[in-house]
Design an enzyme around this catalytic site. Sequence first.
Site, PDB file in Angstrom:
ATOM      1  N   ASP A 141      -1.839   6.552   6.372  1.00 39.75           N
ATOM      2  CA  ASP A 141      -2.941   5.777   5.785  1.00 39.75           C
ATOM      3  C   ASP A 141      -3.319   4.685   6.780  1.00 39.75           C
ATOM      4  O   ASP A 141      -2.743   3.600   6.781  1.00 39.75           O
ATOM      5  CB  ASP A 141      -2.506   5.179   4.448  1.00 39.75           C
ATOM      6  CG  ASP A 141      -3.513   4.142   3.932  1.00 39.75           C
ATOM      7  OD1 ASP A 141      -4.621   4.039   4.498  1.00 39.75           O
ATOM      8  OD2 ASP A 141      -3.182   3.431   2.964  1.00 39.75           O
ATOM      9  N   TRP A 199       0.823  -1.211   0.000  1.00 45.90           N
ATOM     10  CA  TRP A 199       0.000   0.000   0.000  1.00 45.90           C
ATOM     11  C   TRP A 199       0.851   1.253   0.000  1.00 45.90           C
ATOM     12  O   TRP A 199       0.488   2.257  -0.621  1.00 45.90           O
ATOM     13  CB  TRP A 199      -1.010  -0.040   1.149  1.00 45.90           C
ATOM     14  CG  TRP A 199      -2.049  -1.076   0.836  1.00 45.90           C
ATOM     15  CD1 TRP A 199      -2.142  -2.338   1.351  1.00 45.90           C
ATOM     16  CD2 TRP A 199      -3.083  -0.971  -0.159  1.00 45.90           C
ATOM     17  NE1 TRP A 199      -3.175  -3.022   0.745  1.00 45.90           N
ATOM     18  CE2 TRP A 199      -3.766  -2.210  -0.179  1.00 45.90           C
ATOM     19  CE3 TRP A 199      -3.492   0.041  -1.026  1.00 45.90           C
ATOM     20  CZ2 TRP A 199      -4.841  -2.450  -1.041  1.00 45.90           C
ATOM     21  CZ3 TRP A 199      -4.566  -0.201  -1.874  1.00 45.90           C
ATOM     22  CH2 TRP A 199      -5.229  -1.433  -1.880  1.00 45.90           C
ATOM     23  N   LYS A 234     -12.520  -1.845   6.616  1.00 47.40           N
ATOM     24  CA  LYS A 234     -11.885  -2.802   7.522  1.00 47.40           C
ATOM     25  C   LYS A 234     -12.400  -2.614   8.954  1.00 47.40           C
ATOM     26  O   LYS A 234     -12.966  -3.521   9.535  1.00 47.40           O
ATOM     27  CB  LYS A 234     -10.374  -2.665   7.444  1.00 47.40           C
ATOM     28  CG  LYS A 234      -9.851  -3.161   6.086  1.00 47.40           C
ATOM     29  CD  LYS A 234      -8.810  -2.245   5.512  1.00 47.40           C
ATOM     30  CE  LYS A 234      -8.502  -2.399   4.051  1.00 47.40           C
ATOM     31  NZ  LYS A 234      -8.352  -3.711   3.481  1.00 47.40           N
TER      32      LYS A 234
END
Lengths: 361, 361
Positions: free
Chosen positions: B172, B102, B196
């Site tokens: 993030d 990511w 999530k």
Amino acid sequence: MSRAYNFSAGPAALPEPVLEQARDELLEWKGERASVMEVSHRGKAFVAMAEESEADLRTLLAVPDDYAVLFLQGGATQQFAQIPLNIATPGQAADYLVTGAWGQKAVSEAKPYVNARIAASTEEGRFTDVPDADSWSVDPAAAYLHYTPNETIHGVEFHALPDSGDVPLVGDFSSTILSRPVDVSKFGIIYAGAQKNIGPSGLVLMVIRRELMERSGQARAKILNFAAQAKEGSMLNTPPTLSWYLAGLVFKWLREQGGLEAMAKRNQAKADLLYAAIDNSGGFYRNPVAPRARSWMNVPFTLKDAALDSAFLKESEAAGLLALKGHRAVGGMRASIYNAMPIEGVKALVDFMADFARRNG
Amino acid sequence: MSRAYNFSAGPAALPEPVLEQARDELLEWKGERASVMEVSHRGKAFVAMAEESEADLRTLLAVPDDYAVLFLQGGATQQFAQIPLNIATPGQAADYLVTGAWGQKAVSEAKPYVNARIAASTEEGRFTDVPDADSWSVDPAAAYLHYTPNETIHGVEFHALPDSGDVPLVGDFSSTILSRPVDVSKFGIIYAGAQKNIGPSGLVLMVIRRELMERSGQARAKILNFAAQAKEGSMLNTPPTLSWYLAGLVFKWLREQGGLEAMAKRNQAKADLLYAAIDNSGGFYRNPVAPRARSWMNVPFTLKDAALDSAFLKESEAAGLLALKGHRAVGGMRASIYNAMPIEGVKALVDFMADFARRNG
């Protein structure tokens, strides 16, 4: 159970059978032992649902093979920016037909990226009509011609397709998509925020001619690139899975209703009923839009005396007719009568309107 | 009712009481005589819900007053682009700590807008650790320092806050937000895709220091402008109302659980249990991450013999343990044990793992 007739402009009413199915399988979806919103978008079950929803949409809209279907995010407003980013070079001319507030917003959001030209505007007439084609000033070198087939706030709808010649036609169908058949082959891009005729907000549907995605556009992140999204089946990152699923249920419902020909008949009948009630009210109610441009989806109307507005709103809500307050830019009332609004709801509204006029006339 | 323990990395399991409440009020929400997804985002009921959800989030994360809370769209991936667009000038240096897939993606999406510098990367070690602070090469003139507190795919988590000096720190938090307390005042921006630990996909949560929104950034549409969104309460256009509502229910549930201190204890206990099962398996299972950087949320592990993978997956699924397949970039298995996963689920997993190892060891 005390659901009422909901005339909200958006987010708007959804078909009750869709909501019931979503409720019934909210904790357990298709034998997945989990909610649809809890499963991977890359899992078999979700991918199958996504493919089926695209197939249903292609059937409903008769989408030709040389068009891609994308499920995006950010609302139509983000597309006001993303479309020029993808299909225009920096500063290139792009033409706009402006027939209401959403057209104005489309121009404003495009300005950082293109030379957004007003090819025609009905602002002088306070957005109560569509512009005659012979009044348009379209640049043959424009990247595209953008218009708003239905203006949600002003209740103005194009009942014929604009002829954009060789310039690709781009339509913001947010408040009219799926309300009737449309000849997709005449368009470069059709796009729509979901929250009126598709599903919950947070999803944007786009039908785009594949060759337009070959344009280089402007420097941008991959996530803003239509071609990259098309290549990944709209799953370049995690899509809004719950909204996509609900849209898929709406597509199925529309097919069960007989598709867009059937919806068009119903929607025209609903609109005819409501406009007749307004026009035959002896001036008690008034819709300012030219008859040739009156929207089938959003019907704004004023009362002869604005001092009656609050009583109208209070009493209509008590009568089970919700969200009739007009947009502040226009005032008065607005009845949004999208696909999910049954004719019975419009009948209840016109009955209420007649009764209210009698008592206050 | 046959819901199972769902270890999906995202979209991921949600708390069952949240799903039950959503189901029970799906057709009629709060006396509105309509679904929450059918009412206007500008109506009193929705605005009250939105304000309450922000207040609950501020309580949970102890967000200082000089930070704005935004509810956005497009996934964290879109923010990879939108953050430089808002807080960096074109081509300005922006620094990245890269500890997994990511972080790499964040760099790649930022490149059209900034000089994205790798201040540190653990790629050489195959993303199995966090980089020592003395190895970072941070540009004091960088627009920001970006990092990924928890890498969902590689299972690598920073257990201490990076010290970015005077350069604003941007995190993030997609796969670790709300899993434990965090000192917001140390950050310029905290952002997270919802799917999530927050709610369904299609919503992005951002906590941003207000002074950062005064930066001019780069030419962009208003819809991509954080300051414009903050000014409008994240309702510059129609927000993803259904997802926002579900996120609000999750925030309430977290407060009922005792807030983030309580969640941290639970999450650490869950992670300890699972890592112990791996480490004490006599080499049957293996997690490659340095103990100081092991994620509390995503636990990748391999079996001693990859030929056993398909049996492990088939049998675990039959045992009611879902979505354990690892990401293709890493292989093997991955158990995502976010807030909604109860300790009983992890116990069931470690019991299964022990049994499977016994039978196949």
